[in-house]
Enzyme design. Sequence first.
Site, PDB file in Angstrom:
ATOM      1  N   LYS A 161     -13.845   0.000  -6.918  1.00  0.00           N
ATOM      2  CA  LYS A 161     -12.387  -0.091  -6.961  1.00  0.00           C
ATOM      3  C   LYS A 161     -11.980  -1.512  -6.577  1.00  0.00           C
ATOM      4  CE  LYS A 161      -8.242   2.167  -5.014  1.00  0.00           C
ATOM      5  NZ  LYS A 161      -7.757   3.218  -4.097  1.00  0.00           N
TER       6      LYS A 161
ATOM      7  N   SER B 218      -4.476   6.514  -5.888  1.00  0.00           N
ATOM      8  CA  SER B 218      -4.514   5.200  -6.461  1.00  0.00           C
ATOM      9  C   SER B 218      -5.841   4.822  -7.119  1.00  0.00           C
ATOM     10  CB  SER B 218      -4.203   4.177  -5.366  1.00  0.00           C
ATOM     11  OG  SER B 218      -5.193   4.202  -4.358  1.00  0.00           O
TER      12      SER B 218
ATOM     13  N   SER C 203      -6.061   9.167  -2.171  1.00  0.00           N
ATOM     14  CA  SER C 203      -6.375   8.396  -3.376  1.00  0.00           C
ATOM     15  C   SER C 203      -7.783   8.543  -3.948  1.00  0.00           C
ATOM     16  CB  SER C 203      -6.115   6.916  -3.130  1.00  0.00           C
ATOM     17  OG  SER C 203      -4.742   6.677  -3.252  1.00  0.00           O
TER      18      SER C 203
HETATM   19  N1  GLN Z   1      -0.381   8.548  -2.864  1.00  0.00           N
HETATM   20  C1  GLN Z   1      -0.491   8.001  -1.552  1.00  0.00           C
HETATM   21  C2  GLN Z   1       0.336   6.739  -1.443  1.00  0.00           C
HETATM   22  O1  GLN Z   1       0.945   6.398  -2.383  1.00  0.00           O
HETATM   23  C3  GLN Z   1      -1.930   7.755  -1.202  1.00  0.00           C
HETATM   24  C4  GLN Z   1      -2.438   6.440  -1.597  1.00  0.00           C
HETATM   25  C5  GLN Z   1      -3.836   6.189  -1.125  1.00  0.00           C
HETATM   26  O2  GLN Z   1      -4.529   7.088  -0.638  1.00  0.00           O
HETATM   27  N2  GLN Z   1      -4.261   4.948  -1.233  1.00  0.00           N
HETATM   28  O3  GLN Z   1       0.367   6.099  -0.429  1.00  0.00           O
END
Ligand code: GLN
Length: 484
Positions: free
Chosen positions: A77, A152, A176
Site C-alpha cells: 500500500k 482505504s 481499512s
Molecule cells: N474509513 C475510515 C476512515 O475514513 C478508516 C480508514 C482507515 O482505516 N485508514 O478514517
Amino acid sequence: MENAFVSVAELSRRLMNREVSAVELARGYLERIEAHKSLNAFLDVRPEETLKQAEAADRLIAEGKAGPLAGVPIAHKDIFVTKEWASTAASRMLEGYMSPFDATVVRQLKAAGMVCLGKLNCDEFAMGSGNENSAYGRVGNPWDANAVPGGSSGGSAAAVAAGLAPIVTGTDTGGSIREPASFTGVTGMKPTYGRPSRLGMIAFASSLDTAGLLAHSAEDCALVLGSMVGHDPWDSTSVDMPAEDFTRDLEKPVKGMRIGVPRSWMGEGLDAEVRASIDAALDFYRREGAEIVDIELPMAKLGVPVYYVVACAEASTNLSRYDGVRYGHRAAEYTDIESMMKRSRDEGFGAEPKRRIMIGTYVLSHGYYDAYYLKAQRVRRLIAQEFHETFRRVDAIACPVSTGTAYDFGANADPVSAYLSDLYTVPASLAGLPGVAMPCGIHSNGRPIGLQLLGEHFTEARLLQLAHAWQRATDWHQRRPAGY
Ligand code: GLN
C-alpha cells in the site's frame, strides 16, 4: 498466467521445487498488472526494480539459502515508504516522493526474500472507505464496475481480487483492511495495534494505524504475518514480544471455542442477505462444536463519533509536518513564508484531509479540548474495557464488517454517511484489537459478503485458526470475479 490465483503456500512450494522461478512469477504478475491497468490499483510499477529483487531471490533459492517466502511476490500500500518506488500516500502533497529508507514492514518482508511488485493506490493519507479520495483517481472493484473496492486499502484489495498479486500489505486505522477485503471477496488480517512496526508508515492517526495483510486465504496471511511483526526499537509503541508462528494452530479443531455475537449488530440496519450469510457461518462453527453466545456491546455504538474525534485530532497533528519547507509539495508562487505554507497546503491536500485537519484542529483547540477530545478519549477507554470484559467470556467475536456489500461509486459522497458506514469496524480499532475479515457469501447483487472475527490483543493465531476452519470447509475465498 497460470499462477495468478495460486496461494502463497503453493507458490512457495513451486518455487522451492524449481517448478517456477521468481523471475518468471514476477514477469507474469507484471504482465497482469499492465493488462488490468484500468483498475488503477497500482500507483507505481518499476519492472526493473522488481526483476532485480526476483533475480536475487532466485540466487538464494539456487544456493539453498532461501526461506519459505523467497521469490513470493507482494505489493505494498502506498502508505509504506519504499526506497525503490515513490511513496505518496495517494496525495499530491507527496507526488514523486522518494524515501531514503524502507518502512520496517517493507524491510522485513524484503529480508524474507519477498519480491515487491510496486505500490498500491489508496485513499489520500488512508482517509476514506471507498478509495474515492485518492488524488490519483479511484480504484475499480473487479467484481462490479459500478462498485467501490472499499477503502482505504482499495488498491490492495482490488489487486488480490484481480489476481495481480498473491498477497499485499494494507493499513487499518478504522477498518481499512477489513472493509475492502469484505467488498472484494478477499481475506484481510489486521493484527493487534503495536505488533507490526509503524516506522515508515505515513502517519494518519498514530494511536490507531496498524499494518496488515490481504490475501486469498487466512492460511496465506498466517504464513506471511510472522515475517512482518516484531519489536522495532525505532517505534515507541512497538510491542516487545517474541516472534511466533501464526500457522501453528491452523489445523486445530475449533471445538469448545466460545464465539460471541453482538446481537444488536445483527438486527436492524443489516442487509438481510448479509445476515443470512453470517448466520450460515455461525451454524458452521456450531456444527464444528463451537458455542455461539449472544453478547451486547453497548459502548461500541459510540465508536463512530469517538473515532472521528480521535482520528481527526491525530491527523491534524500529523499532517502539520507538510508545510512546504521540509518535504512534499511547495507552491510555485508566494510572497512570504506564511503564504508559501498556506498555498502549499491548499494545493497539496485534497478535500478529505482538509476536512479532517479542520475537525481535528477544532476539537483540540482551547475551550473545546475538554468537551470533545478529552471526552472521546474517556469513551475510547470504556469501549476498550467493554471488549476486554467480553473477552473473559468468549474466545472471539463474530460480526458483520459492514451493513451491506460494496456500495456504488458516489453513493457515500456525503461525509457523514461515509463516516457512519464504519460502525462495525472502528470499535475494534479504538481498542487496538486484532481482526480478520473473510468472504462468507455472494449477494444477489453479485458482490461479495464479508464476515468479521475479532479477538483479544495478541490472539491473531486463534482468529486465523477460526478463519482457516471455515475456509477448509467452504470455497467462498476461491471464487473469482468474471473476466479475471
Ligand atoms: N474509513 C475510515 C476512515 O475514513 C478508516 C480508514 C482507515 O482505516 N485508514 O478514517
